[in-house]
Design an enzyme around this catalytic site. Structure first.
Site, PDB file in Angstrom:
ATOM      1  CB  THR A   1      -6.643  15.210   5.904  1.00  0.00           C
ATOM      2  OG1 THR A   1      -7.882  14.983   6.588  1.00  0.00           O
ATOM      3  CG2 THR A   1      -6.851  14.990   4.414  1.00  0.00           C
TER       4      THR A   1
ATOM      5  CB  SER B   1      -0.913  -0.008   1.242  1.00  0.00           C
ATOM      6  OG  SER B   1      -1.682   1.167   1.325  1.00  0.00           O
TER       7      SER B   1
ATOM      8  CE  LYS C   1     -13.913  12.551  -4.251  1.00  0.00           C
ATOM      9  NZ  LYS C   1     -14.806  11.572  -3.623  1.00  0.00           N
TER      10      LYS C   1
ATOM     11  CB  THR D   1     -16.099   8.424  -7.130  1.00  0.00           C
ATOM     12  OG1 THR D   1     -17.259   8.895  -6.435  1.00  0.00           O
ATOM     13  CG2 THR D   1     -15.430   9.607  -7.814  1.00  0.00           C
TER      14      THR D   1
END
Length: 627
Positions: A488, A245, A373, A370
């Site tokens: 974030t 990842s 967006k 998505t």
């Protein structure tokens, strides 16, 4: 909104029109009223944003303290309101008082103090300045990127929306959703397995599979769910699976990996050397997934897709690419960065849904995206091989046990995708506006984190200053740009995340740049030259040379139409420019529903989609066939 937030909100705004807003939404007049009541008006110039709109406002602490005390049964606070509180105190000091009272009476609480736990967790958020404030922003369909706040009379320019192309207001999307709503109703009626699987869902999945030139696709309620469910299912089913990842992957991917129970190996952001070193530690026959993104939404960097595909093939891994912040905005058909890497080949392929063999998009095993967006609706999806998609459909709880998306949303998403397949003008103009905004910021030495994408991250470098800058832009300049803080982004890399759209005008851009410059001056926020002196931060000021930091944008001059004169023009409201709707693309999108929604050959879908009732007094400029 809970009792504590209601208390806090009413303290901040009193009887003003913002009775249901948050501190960060208090308008100029409301804040001035607070100052007058507190005897601190006028505020000294250069003071920046007052503490009444800051994360650690005394009102917030007072409200949370009293609520926690009342919930804990403290007799001293049983009938007190915040107005009776002489001075705010932290919730932790309130709990010490509660404990002392219990001990004095030799009485112990009969059970776990849940309210104390909740309050303590919130205290942590306030102390590290990671508490999130939600602004009341209501985008106006006919005038987006303009929105109104809690007061309908107070309008702001939105510069941080993920409705990247303004498709949520596109007439073909709205018209398709209206007709679907009237024919099929509001809800789906159940899960995909029980009454919630209709022709609209199947048609959308076919559209998405064709967009990415994959055999199959599967729609989820959001891409957060799609990422979580897919990685969790694959990681748990593949024997001995190891998931690699990227260190800056989205929370949905991190959560999916965690839920899988598979071994996780994190590699440095976009660092293929580090990735290869980690891949080499495992036998080739060990099942492996490399999970990464195309566009990283908070810094604007772009993943090295082709190099990661090379490593996956060499070390026996499959690739999982999140194109959430790329679909609709890159590639000749809007399929994302993977498509864009072979722009000419996919452009030449036209409407074919067959894979372009050997292309980057063809080499990716699993693509997620998505619908909420750039496509302006809601939902998420995966695309891949037939068996892969069927396996996820059959095993993923996040797909199986949730209500299906409503037919109107699904139809609107398909109309949006079809429109963007047929028209590149919106994404071209978005990237032209991005270039121009970065150029104007650069001229004023306003630090922008370097990146080749449409994301414009303005570095602030301090959580408090970032929040103050956001509030000042909103309250004093009528500009909404959300501050981005930890977790974030890393502590010390706090920023304002700006996302230009094709709908932003020359005037709105000039206003944003000048307002940002003013806020930097007033709050003393560091410019790029200051970061150079400190050795750089988040890619800004690493070298004295601005040119050395610049990255070539994903979209080339040729692809944008700058070389042949076909580039779209930036909107200029002083000249009466309006958002463009391409009639050829609109008609192409309408064809998708010629059978499902009307079946009446006499209906003119273009005229239907452009009825004045959709946008009274705001009819867009029409281009293309039948204009």
């Amino acid at each position: 909104m809970g009792p504590a937030l209601v208390l806090r909100s009413s303290q901040i705004v009193g009887s003003t029109t913002r009775a249901h807003g948050y501190a960060s939404l208090a308008g100029k007049a409301a804040v001035e009223e607070i100052h007058r009541k507190e005897g601190v008006f006028p505020v000294a110039s250069g003071a920046g944003v007052c503490p009444h709109s800051s994360p650690d406002t005394a009102a917030a602490k007072s409200a949370e303290t009293i609520l926690a005390a009342q919930k804990a049964g403290c007799p001293a606070h049983a009938h007190k309101t915040t107005d009776q509180q002489a001075a705010p105190s932290s919730s932790s000091s309130a709990h010490k008082a509660h404990t002392a009272l219990y001990e004095a009476k030799n009485v112990s609480p009969s059970s776990f103090d849940y309210q104390r736990f909740y309050s303590g967790e919130l205290d942590k958020k306030h102390k590290d300045r990671s508490y999130r404030y939600f602004n009341n922003i209501n985008r106006l369909a006919a005038r987006f990127p303009v929105a109104h706040t809690a007061s309908h009379a107070e309008e702001v320019d939105v510069w941080c929306s993920n409705d990247y192309l303004g498709m949520s207001k596109n007439p073909v999307v709205l018209e398709t959703m209206h007709r679907t709503l009237n024919k099929y109703g509001a809800g789906a009626g159940g899960t995909r397995n029980i009454a919630g699987n209709g022709q609209m869902h199947l048609a959308l999945e076919e559209e998405l599979a064709g967009l990415h030139k994959k055999p199959a696709a599967l729609v989820f309620s959001s891409c957060y769910v799609a990422n979580d469910a897919t990685l969790a299912t694959l990681g748990s089913k593949l024997p001995g699976c190891v998931i690699f990842s990227d260190s800056m992957n989205h929370a949905s991917m991190i959560q999916g990996i965690r839920h899988s129970g598979a071994r996780k190996v994190i590699f440095k952001h976009n660092d293929t050397v580090d990735l290869e070193q980690k891949l080499a530690q495992f036998p080739k026959e060990t099942p492996k997934i490399i999970a990464f993104e195309s566009v990283y939404s908070m810094c604007g960097s772009v993943g090295p897709i082709e190099k990661i595909c090379d490593l996956a093939e060499e070390y026996g891994a499959i690739t999982f690419l999140d194109e959430v912040h790329a679909v609709g905005m890159y590639g000749p058909n809007g399929a994302g960065v993977a498509e864009h890497l072979d722009f000419d080949a996919h452009l030449a392929a036209g409407k074919s849904v067959q894979a372009v063999k050997g292309s980057a998009m063809d080499r990716i095993d699993i693509i997620t995206g998505t619908l909420g967006k750039a496509y302006g609706v809601v939902g998420g999806y995966i695309a891949g091989s037939t068996d892969l998609v069927d396996m996820i459909r059959s095993y993923a709880p996040g797909f199986i046990f949730t209500t299906s998306l409503p037919p109107a949303n699904v139809a609107g998403a398909q109309a949006s995708i079809a429109y963007q397949k047929a028209y590149m003008g919106d994404r071209r103009l978005q990237h032209l506006n991005t270039r121009e905004l970065k150029r104007q910021f650069d001229a004023l030495d306003i630090p922008v984190v370097p990146g080749p994408s449409h994301i414009v991250p303005v570095l602030v470098g301090d959580a408090g200053l970032a929040k103050m800058a956001s509030d000042t832009l909103l309250m004093e300049h009528g500009i909404y740009v959300q501050s981005i803080n930890y977790p974030t982004v890393a502590v010390g890399e706090e920023r304002l995340r700006i996302t230009p759209t094709p709908g932003h005008t020359v005037e709105q851009m000039s206003h944003l740049v000048q307002a940002t410059n003013d806020v930097f001056n007033r709050l003393g926020i560091k410019r790029r030259a200051d970061w150079v002196k400190e050795g750089g931060r988040a890619g800004v000021g690493i070298t004295a040379s601005k040119e050395a930091e610049k990255m070539d944008p994903v979209w080339t001059d040729k692809q944008l139409g700058l070389l042949d004169g076909t580039a779209p023009k930036v909107l200029n409201s002083s000249k009466g420019d309006k958002a463009v709707v391409d009639l050829k693309a609109l008609a192409e999108a309408q064809k998708r529903f010629s059978t499902t929604l009307d079946g009446d050959a006499s209906v003119n879908p273009v005229k239907t989609a452009l009825q004045d009732s959709l946008f009274p007094n705001h009819i867009p400029t029409l281009v293309g066939a039948q204009a």
